[in-house]
Design an enzyme around this catalytic site. Structure first.
Site, PDB file in Angstrom:
ATOM      1  N   CYS A   1      -5.721  16.995  16.776  1.00  0.00           N
ATOM      2  CA  CYS A   1      -5.932  18.446  16.822  1.00  0.00           C
ATOM      3  C   CYS A   1      -4.903  19.096  17.756  1.00  0.00           C
ATOM      4  O   CYS A   1      -5.037  19.005  18.975  1.00  0.00           O
ATOM      5  CB  CYS A   1      -7.354  18.719  17.298  1.00  0.00           C
ATOM      6  SG  CYS A   1      -7.694  20.448  17.613  1.00  0.00           S
TER       7      CYS A   1
ATOM      8  N   CYS B   1      -6.208  21.544  20.316  1.00  0.00           N
ATOM      9  CA  CYS B   1      -7.011  20.932  21.387  1.00  0.00           C
ATOM     10  C   CYS B   1      -6.107  20.206  22.377  1.00  0.00           C
ATOM     11  O   CYS B   1      -6.202  20.394  23.582  1.00  0.00           O
ATOM     12  CB  CYS B   1      -7.993  19.922  20.796  1.00  0.00           C
ATOM     13  SG  CYS B   1      -8.890  20.528  19.359  1.00  0.00           S
ATOM     14  N   ASP B   2      -5.238  19.347  21.860  1.00  0.00           N
ATOM     15  CA  ASP B   2      -4.533  18.404  22.727  1.00  0.00           C
ATOM     16  C   ASP B   2      -3.057  18.736  22.939  1.00  0.00           C
ATOM     17  O   ASP B   2      -2.416  18.135  23.800  1.00  0.00           O
ATOM     18  CB  ASP B   2      -4.661  16.988  22.149  1.00  0.00           C
ATOM     19  CG  ASP B   2      -6.119  16.534  22.098  1.00  0.00           C
ATOM     20  OD1 ASP B   2      -6.932  17.114  22.846  1.00  0.00           O
ATOM     21  OD2 ASP B   2      -6.451  15.617  21.331  1.00  0.00           O
TER      22      ASP B   2
HETATM   23  P1  FAD Z   1     -19.259  17.696  13.762  1.00  0.00           P
HETATM   24  O1  FAD Z   1     -18.959  17.740  15.204  1.00  0.00           O
HETATM   25  O2  FAD Z   1     -18.380  16.883  12.876  1.00  0.00           O
HETATM   26  O3  FAD Z   1     -20.770  17.212  13.592  1.00  0.00           O
HETATM   27  C1  FAD Z   1     -21.282  16.836  12.341  1.00  0.00           C
HETATM   28  C2  FAD Z   1     -22.647  16.172  12.465  1.00  0.00           C
HETATM   29  O4  FAD Z   1     -23.118  15.845  11.166  1.00  0.00           O
HETATM   30  C3  FAD Z   1     -22.684  14.871  13.239  1.00  0.00           C
HETATM   31  O5  FAD Z   1     -23.896  14.825  13.938  1.00  0.00           O
HETATM   32  C4  FAD Z   1     -22.649  13.815  12.128  1.00  0.00           C
HETATM   33  O6  FAD Z   1     -23.181  12.586  12.555  1.00  0.00           O
HETATM   34  C5  FAD Z   1     -23.532  14.481  11.113  1.00  0.00           C
HETATM   35  N1  FAD Z   1     -23.407  14.032   9.713  1.00  0.00           N
HETATM   36  C6  FAD Z   1     -22.306  13.975   8.935  1.00  0.00           C
HETATM   37  N2  FAD Z   1     -22.627  13.549   7.680  1.00  0.00           N
HETATM   38  C7  FAD Z   1     -23.971  13.338   7.694  1.00  0.00           C
HETATM   39  C8  FAD Z   1     -24.912  12.907   6.707  1.00  0.00           C
HETATM   40  N3  FAD Z   1     -24.563  12.618   5.443  1.00  0.00           N
HETATM   41  N4  FAD Z   1     -26.211  12.779   7.075  1.00  0.00           N
HETATM   42  C9  FAD Z   1     -26.597  13.083   8.330  1.00  0.00           C
HETATM   43  N5  FAD Z   1     -25.754  13.514   9.286  1.00  0.00           N
HETATM   44  C10 FAD Z   1     -24.468  13.636   8.975  1.00  0.00           C
HETATM   45  N6  FAD Z   1     -12.435  21.261  19.343  1.00  0.00           N
HETATM   46  C11 FAD Z   1     -12.239  22.097  20.395  1.00  0.00           C
HETATM   47  O7  FAD Z   1     -12.642  23.258  20.337  1.00  0.00           O
HETATM   48  N7  FAD Z   1     -11.627  21.638  21.527  1.00  0.00           N
HETATM   49  C12 FAD Z   1     -11.187  20.369  21.679  1.00  0.00           C
HETATM   50  O8  FAD Z   1     -10.613  19.996  22.718  1.00  0.00           O
HETATM   51  C13 FAD Z   1     -11.383  19.464  20.590  1.00  0.00           C
HETATM   52  N8  FAD Z   1     -10.923  18.196  20.644  1.00  0.00           N
HETATM   53  C14 FAD Z   1     -11.162  17.346  19.603  1.00  0.00           C
HETATM   54  C15 FAD Z   1     -10.748  16.027  19.723  1.00  0.00           C
HETATM   55  C16 FAD Z   1     -10.999  15.126  18.712  1.00  0.00           C
HETATM   56  C17 FAD Z   1     -10.577  13.686  18.891  1.00  0.00           C
HETATM   57  C18 FAD Z   1     -11.685  15.554  17.538  1.00  0.00           C
HETATM   58  C19 FAD Z   1     -12.009  14.583  16.427  1.00  0.00           C
HETATM   59  C20 FAD Z   1     -12.076  16.880  17.402  1.00  0.00           C
HETATM   60  C21 FAD Z   1     -11.819  17.806  18.425  1.00  0.00           C
HETATM   61  N9  FAD Z   1     -12.192  19.143  18.333  1.00  0.00           N
HETATM   62  C22 FAD Z   1     -12.030  19.977  19.409  1.00  0.00           C
HETATM   63  C23 FAD Z   1     -12.828  19.676  17.107  1.00  0.00           C
HETATM   64  C24 FAD Z   1     -14.353  19.816  17.283  1.00  0.00           C
HETATM   65  O9  FAD Z   1     -14.868  18.595  17.782  1.00  0.00           O
HETATM   66  C25 FAD Z   1     -15.004  20.192  15.954  1.00  0.00           C
HETATM   67  O10 FAD Z   1     -14.452  21.406  15.483  1.00  0.00           O
HETATM   68  C26 FAD Z   1     -16.523  20.376  16.101  1.00  0.00           C
HETATM   69  O11 FAD Z   1     -17.128  19.229  16.614  1.00  0.00           O
HETATM   70  C27 FAD Z   1     -17.150  20.721  14.753  1.00  0.00           C
HETATM   71  O12 FAD Z   1     -18.532  20.820  14.898  1.00  0.00           O
HETATM   72  P2  FAD Z   1     -19.515  20.625  13.654  1.00  0.00           P
HETATM   73  O13 FAD Z   1     -20.888  20.720  14.241  1.00  0.00           O
HETATM   74  O14 FAD Z   1     -19.138  21.530  12.571  1.00  0.00           O
HETATM   75  O15 FAD Z   1     -19.250  19.151  13.084  1.00  0.00           O
END
Ligand code: FAD
Length: 310
Positions: free
Chosen positions: A134, A137-138
């Site tokens: 990202c 982010c980084d």
């Molecule tokens: P997610 O965080 O992906 O959560 C999805 C959830 O759904 C999880 O609980 C997962 O287990 C669950 N799930 C998925 N499929 C299923 C299924 N079939 N059944 C049941 N459960 C399921 N963003 C920033 O703003 N700042 C940062 O510094 C930053 N750094 C990052 C670093 C890394 C390495 C990564 C990978 C991402 C980073 N991001 C950062 C991005 C940020 O983490 C995401 O935008 C954010 O977490 C998205 O939130 P979400 O709730 O939409 O999805």
């Protein structure tokens, strides 16, 4: 049945749960892994009002905050399928991999996304220690340092343009024999003096000193020659895969398999809402996912007070 069943326990799902619980709705929050992607994140510097935190700490705070409310948390469960209500105002069914079915008047899909990985030696070892996915982010962690980008599509070229503002030098490694990004982005990239584009480059191995990444090796796919590149980071931009397989055939998905949502986070199915990285909402970030979860929750509440039970 639940008033609202939220699938996914990342930032979007947790924000949605707090909002629906605060509206007095009977709320379920189900997922495979509490916290979602933030549990893979080391340092977070762009969660506004908290200058510095870490993924695991933010994850713990999310859990504490959700637990302040009467939310039915169902951990470690994978959802396989949504069976939408037959008529508007009816009950949707969420099918779990363990065979159980849960019923709810509204469903919020917040299952997030995952970055496609290179699948090469050293990628796991140096993840968060040079291997990054990202740029928003980084990127700032590598100010003034040489970095690489893998991927020559829109996201790879956008990342290279973005990083060229911060890094000392950017090497863009593209597997194919041409970039596939939009013309306007390619033109912009070509104007930047500190960017090198390498075509036909198969990234082979991430190397480091045991603590952090120090470089990588790549192979020229045309002549087979092998090369090393001294860089402190590689931003892998070869695709973001939405976790939407459980919705195939029910709600409308975009060509990239994201859930198509409108500005109230409604999907094509009445009573089913989307939130966060799994949707077509642009810019995948924690703060955006949380805002998106809040919108979905308020839209679900609006639906529940307007649509009579079928
Ligand atoms: P997610 O965080 O992906 O959560 C999805 C959830 O759904 C999880 O609980 C997962 O287990 C669950 N799930 C998925 N499929 C299923 C299924 N079939 N059944 C049941 N459960 C399921 N963003 C920033 O703003 N700042 C940062 O510094 C930053 N750094 C990052 C670093 C890394 C390495 C990564 C990978 C991402 C980073 N991001 C950062 C991005 C940020 O983490 C995401 O935008 C954010 O977490 C998205 O939130 P979400 O709730 O939409 O999805």
């Amino acid at each position: 049945p639940y008033d609202t069943l939220i699938v996914g326990q990342g930032p979007a799902g947790c924000a949605a749960a707090i909002y629906t619980a605060r509206k007095g709705l009977r709320t379920g929050l189900i997922g495979e892994r509490f916290g979602g992607q933030i549990m893979d994140t080391a340092e977070i510097d762009n969660f506004i009002s908290v200058p510095k935190t870490e993924g695991a700490i933010l994850g713990r705070h999310l859990e504490e905050h959700v637990k302040d409310y009467p939310v039915d948390i169902i951990n470690d469960q994978r959802v396989d399928k949504l069976v939408p209500a037959v008529e508007k105002g009816g009950l949707h069914e969420v099918h779990l991999a363990n065979g159980a079915h849960l019923k709810a008047r509204t469903v919020i899909a917040a299952t997030g996304a995952r970055w496609r990985q290179l699948g090469i030696e050293g990628e796991d070892e140096y993840r968060t220690r040079g291997v990054a996915y990202c740029p928003h982010c980084d990127g700032p962690f590598f100010k003034g340092q040489p970095v690489a980008v893998a991927g020559g599509g829109n996201s790879g070229v956008e990342a290279a343009i973005d990083l060229a503002n911060l890094a000392s030098h950017v090497t863009l490694l593209q597997y194919d024999d041409k970039l596939t990004a939009d013309e306007v982005l390619q033109k912009k990239l070509a104007t930047l003096p500190n960017v090198t584009i390498v075509l036909n480059a198969a990234t082979q191995k991430i190397v480091g000193d045991g603590k952090k990444m120090t470089g990588l090796t790549w192979k020229d796919r045309k002549d087979g020659s092998e090369h090393t590149l001294d860089v402190n980071a590689i931003f892998v931009q070869i695709g973001l895969l939405p976790n939407s397989a459980w919705l195939e055939g029910t709600v409308d998905l975009s060509p990239a398999r994201e859930i198509v949502t409108n500005d109230r986070n409604e999907t094509s199915v009445p009573g089913v809402f989307g939130a966060g990285d799994v949707t077509t909402e642009p810019y995948k970030q924690i703060i955006i996912a949380m805002g998106s979860g809040a919108i979905a929750a308020l839209a679900a509440f609006d639906y529940l007070i307007r649509v009579p039970n079928a």
